[in-house]
Design a protein around this motif. Structure first.
Motif, PDB file in Angstrom:
ATOM      1  N   UNK A 208       0.830  -1.218   0.000  1.00 47.48           N
ATOM      2  CA  UNK A 208       0.000   0.000   0.000  1.00 47.48           C
ATOM      3  C   UNK A 208       0.859   1.260   0.000  1.00 47.48           C
ATOM      4  N   UNK A 209       0.252   2.386  -0.251  1.00 50.79           N
ATOM      5  CA  UNK A 209       1.006   3.642  -0.265  1.00 50.79           C
ATOM      6  C   UNK A 209       1.511   3.985   1.125  1.00 50.79           C
ATOM      7  N   UNK A 210       2.815   3.940   1.304  1.00 49.78           N
ATOM      8  CA  UNK A 210       3.419   4.189   2.618  1.00 49.78           C
ATOM      9  C   UNK A 210       4.429   5.312   2.501  1.00 49.78           C
ATOM     10  N   UNK A 211       4.280   6.337   3.316  1.00 48.77           N
ATOM     11  CA  UNK A 211       5.194   7.468   3.290  1.00 48.77           C
ATOM     12  C   UNK A 211       6.579   7.033   3.764  1.00 48.77           C
ATOM     13  N   UNK A 212       7.603   7.331   2.965  1.00 49.62           N
ATOM     14  CA  UNK A 212       8.974   6.963   3.314  1.00 49.62           C
ATOM     15  C   UNK A 212       9.724   8.122   3.944  1.00 49.62           C
ATOM     16  N   UNK A 213       9.536   9.343   3.442  1.00 42.96           N
ATOM     17  CA  UNK A 213      10.291  10.477   3.976  1.00 42.96           C
ATOM     18  C   UNK A 213       9.736  11.794   3.472  1.00 42.96           C
ATOM     19  N   UNK A 214       9.792  12.801   4.338  1.00 42.99           N
ATOM     20  CA  UNK A 214       9.625  14.183   3.940  1.00 42.99           C
ATOM     21  C   UNK A 214      11.003  14.667   3.503  1.00 42.99           C
ATOM     22  N   UNK A 215      11.083  15.385   2.387  1.00 43.29           N
ATOM     23  CA  UNK A 215      12.374  15.813   1.851  1.00 43.29           C
ATOM     24  C   UNK A 215      12.338  17.301   1.522  1.00 43.29           C
ATOM     25  N   UNK A 216      13.520  17.834   1.212  1.00 45.61           N
ATOM     26  CA  UNK A 216      13.677  19.238   0.790  1.00 45.61           C
ATOM     27  C   UNK A 216      13.200  20.209   1.868  1.00 45.61           C
ATOM     28  N   UNK A 217      14.067  20.435   2.833  1.00 44.31           N
ATOM     29  CA  UNK A 217      13.718  21.188   4.039  1.00 44.31           C
ATOM     30  C   UNK A 217      14.164  22.648   4.010  1.00 44.31           C
TER      31      UNK A 217
END
Length: 335
Positions: A208-217
């Motif tokens: 399923x769609x699973x968030x891996x990381x927030x990027x570009x901070x």
């Protein structure tokens, strides 16, 4: 790398991944350990060095939190090493909506029903980020949350003037006046990504769609996390199924009310004042994109920003005039 006790042994292999005028990203592998290196290009303005340091502060602060992110590995502030300050972080094995047809990797491009998890993951990421105890994470000096909403109009109008924004954009005056006289129901400061959208997250491969990381901070600060939520959901209609956010198809994703309820459940924040944040997000994005339009030259993408700015300002004004959100302040009041 040895002095910083970076994992692995020996000399690394390096592969260029992507880059632009603001940042360059390289894959660095050492003794089987994969990492990502992020630094400004040699031609970037000096202020980008401070941006890299800010990004490192946030990534370091997110250690031991439940926010999906690339783990911070090491920071080098000595420009003698690679010409600019840079940092190493965990290499995230996942995919970005950028560069895929309709912004969707398989199986999500073919399987419409599987897309619901992508939107839920996006909202969960914003909720988890806003829930972090930023004081305990060592970010008490990272931003100026006091008076955050009182500063927004004047700050971004100054930006508009500095970038040579056009004199008259339909709807801009209406939205600006509304923002001067309205505030959210409450304001609970937290870590704010600053450009939170599908383009700045990564997902794990496969369903399923699973968030891996927030990027570009690079836009990160201490501000109002609910503005991140509005930034992410600005292309969702108030009612009915979503269709598109430009670079990504939203077909098959949950309706806005369901995502707002999800955010409230995960974050512990109320969302009754979401219209305020949506007016602010559309108005602010219009101002940000005007800079690209003013510098467009022969670039057809940047030239298209001109119409996008007009659409955003009209959408902000229409919502301001039609919403029943009525939490008002006296014009000109300060923090």
């Amino acid at each position: 790398m040895d002095a910083q006790q970076v994992p692995g042994h020996g000399a690394p292999t390096v592969r260029y991944v992507s880059g632009g005028s603001q940042n360059e990203i390289f894959e660095v592998e050492r003794d089987g350990v994969r990492m990502a290196l992020r630094k400004p290009p040699q031609t970037a303005v000096a202020a980008r060095d401070d941006g890299i340091r800010r990004e490192w502060r946030i990534l370091s602060a997110l250690s031991d939190t439940d926010v999906p992110h690339a783990r911070a590995v090491a920071m080098c502030d000595d420009p003698a090493v690679l010409g600019r300050p840079f940092y190493l972080m965990e290499f995230v094995d996942g995919w970005s909506p950028m560069g895929h047809p309709d912004g969707l990797a398989e199986p999500f491009h073919s399987d419409v029903a599987a897309r619901a998890g992508l939107a839920t993951g996006l909202v969960d990421g914003a909720a988890l980020l806003g829930r972090v105890d930023w004081r305990s994470a060592g970010l008490t000096d990272f931003g100026r949350p006091e008076g955050f909403h009182d500063r927004q109009v004047d700050r971004w109008l100054t930006f508009w003037e500095r970038t040579g924004g056009r004199d008259a954009i339909a709807g801009m005056a209406v939205a600006t006046a509304w923002l001067r006289t309205h505030r959210p129901i409450d304001f609970v400061p937290g870590i704010m990504h600053g450009d939170y959208q599908f383009a700045n997250v990564m997902f794990r491969h496969g369903a399923p769609g699973t968030l891996a990381a927030l990027v570009d901070w690079e836009m990160g600060t201490i501000g109002d996390p609910k503005l991140d939520l509005a930034w992410a959901l600005r292309d969702w209609p108030a009612a009915g199924p979503p269709r598109s956010a430009g670079y990504i198809s939203l077909v098959g994703m949950p309706e806005r009310d369901a995502l707002l309820a999800r955010y409230s459940e995960v974050s512990g924040r109320q969302v009754d004042d979401f219209d305020y944040y949506l007016v602010l997000a559309r108005w602010k994005l219009g101002i940000v994109l005007e800079q690209g339009y003013q510098n467009a030259g022969d670039d057809p993408l940047l030239q298209s920003f001109g119409r996008t700015v007009e659409d955003l300002m009209l959408a902000a004004a229409d919502l301001a005039e039609s919403t029943d959100f009525r939490h008002r302040v006296e014009a000109g009041s300060g923090a």
